[in-house]
Design a protein around this motif. Structure first.
Motif, short mmCIF file in Angstrom:
data_model
loop_
_atom_site.label_atom_id
_atom_site.label_comp_id
_atom_site.label_asym_id
_atom_site.label_seq_id
_atom_site.Cartn_x
_atom_site.Cartn_y
_atom_site.Cartn_z
N LEU A 182 0.83 -1.21 0.00
CA LEU A 182 0.00 0.00 0.00
C LEU A 182 0.87 1.26 0.00
N PHE A 183 2.00 1.22 0.69
CA PHE A 183 2.92 2.36 0.67
C PHE A 183 3.39 2.63 -0.75
N LEU A 184 3.80 1.58 -1.46
CA LEU A 184 4.29 1.76 -2.83
C LEU A 184 3.19 2.28 -3.75
N ILE A 185 1.96 1.79 -3.57
CA ILE A 185 0.84 2.28 -4.38
C ILE A 185 0.59 3.76 -4.10
N GLY A 186 0.59 4.14 -2.81
CA GLY A 186 0.39 5.55 -2.47
C GLY A 186 1.50 6.43 -2.98
N GLN A 187 2.75 5.95 -2.91
CA GLN A 187 3.88 6.74 -3.41
C GLN A 187 3.78 6.92 -4.92
N GLY A 188 3.40 5.85 -5.62
CA GLY A 188 3.24 5.96 -7.06
C GLY A 188 2.14 6.93 -7.45
N TYR A 241 3.38 10.48 -6.95
CA TYR A 241 4.26 10.87 -8.05
C TYR A 241 3.44 11.23 -9.30
N TYR A 242 2.41 10.43 -9.56
CA TYR A 242 1.61 10.64 -10.78
C TYR A 242 0.89 11.98 -10.75
N HIS A 243 0.41 12.39 -9.57
CA HIS A 243 -0.34 13.64 -9.46
C HIS A 243 0.51 14.81 -8.96
N SER A 244 1.81 14.60 -8.86
CA SER A 244 2.67 15.66 -8.33
C SER A 244 2.71 16.87 -9.28
#
Length: 275
Positions: free
Chosen positions: A174-180, A183-186
């Motif tokens: 879940l951490f990796l999904i949230g981080q991705g 990044y996508y919406h940054s």
């Protein structure tokens, strides 16, 4: 072991894995440099990476087989502990270099970015949104894996150890999904001045370490499922949990520094100046 009955360390036979791993590491460096120079090296990089992963798996299988043979004495296990400790220390120094670059740029902004931090035109990320959720996930996962560690040191593990390991793996995923998603919406990229480069290098490398730690947890979970660990023999699991705790602690500093300090949260709330 039978040839050297009086030695403290087991002397393995000839192995091709060190040569293959060394060759793969050299090929990875060369192909990555060529790729950065816009040369066609993608197939070489991906192929070498796959060979490296397979070789590492085979090498670790040999090490596990040596443990089943009973040749890993207390002196061998001590060398393993020292090696893992030195490896984690080298990782601490690795992240220290990125924190050093961050503080250097943050505490003394150059005139090229307007002597301000964050630089003009940069809309920073909210530290109380996705980053806060990711912090909760990693800190919670640390408590779950601590339960596993304490239980297996006192007695052989039970089904609750498997449950806690599964929850820890879920937190990492879940951490990796949230981080991705973040990044996508940054609103900025790695090319947006020194702010973007330091932020993405620090958080990106931490994400890579979370990915490695999650993979290690998955391998340890299946080893637990097959009964490879016991009260007297569980260093593979212990080293995995050491690494995961290291990932937890580093993220806490990343969240406080890269999101709060770097994002100007401290300056906005307490009237501090970054110049």
């Amino acid at each position: 072991m039978h040839r050297y009955p009086f030695t403290r360390y087991y002397v393995p036979g000839p192995s091709p894995w060190p040569l293959v791993v060394g060759t793969c590491c050299n090929s990875l460096c060369v192909s990555l440099v060529l790729w950065m120079h816009r040369m066609e090296a993608e197939k070489l990089f991906i192929g070498t990476l796959l060979v490296l992963v397979v070789t590492a798996a085979l090498w670790w299988t040999d090490v596990l087989r040596e443990g089943d043979m009973g040749v890993q004495t207390q002196y061998v296990l001590k060398s393993y502990r020292d090696g893992v400790g030195l490896f984690i220390f080298s990782e601490v120094m690795f992240f220290f270099s990125f924190f050093w670059a961050l503080f250097h740029s943050c505490l003394s902004p150059s005139c090229n970015i307007g002597c301000e931090w964050p630089p003009l035109g940069i809309r920073t990320l909210d530290p109380l949104s996705t980053a806060l959720l990711n912090t909760f996930l990693l800190i919670s996962s640390g408590s779950f894996c601590t339960y596993v560690h304490n239980t297996i040191r006192m007695q052989s593990y039970d089904k609750w150890c498997l449950v806690n390991m599964g929850v820890t793996i879920g937190c990492g995923v879940l951490f990796l999904i949230g981080q991705g998603g973040e990044y996508y919406h940054s609103p900025f990229s790695i090319a947006d001045s020194v702010y973007g480069s330091t932020f993405y290098m620090l958080t990106g490398f931490h994400g890579a370490h979370v990915m490695v730690g999650t993979t290690w947890l998955i391998v340890s979970f299946f080893r637990m499922w097959r009964g490879h660990f016991s009260k007297d023999r569980h260093f593979g699991l212990e080293a995995c949990l050491w690494y995961w705790h290291f990932v937890d602690v580093v993220w806490l500093f990343v969240w406080l520094v890269a999101y709060f300090w770097m994002g100007g949260m401290f300056s906005d709330k307490f009237g501090l100046s970054s110049v």
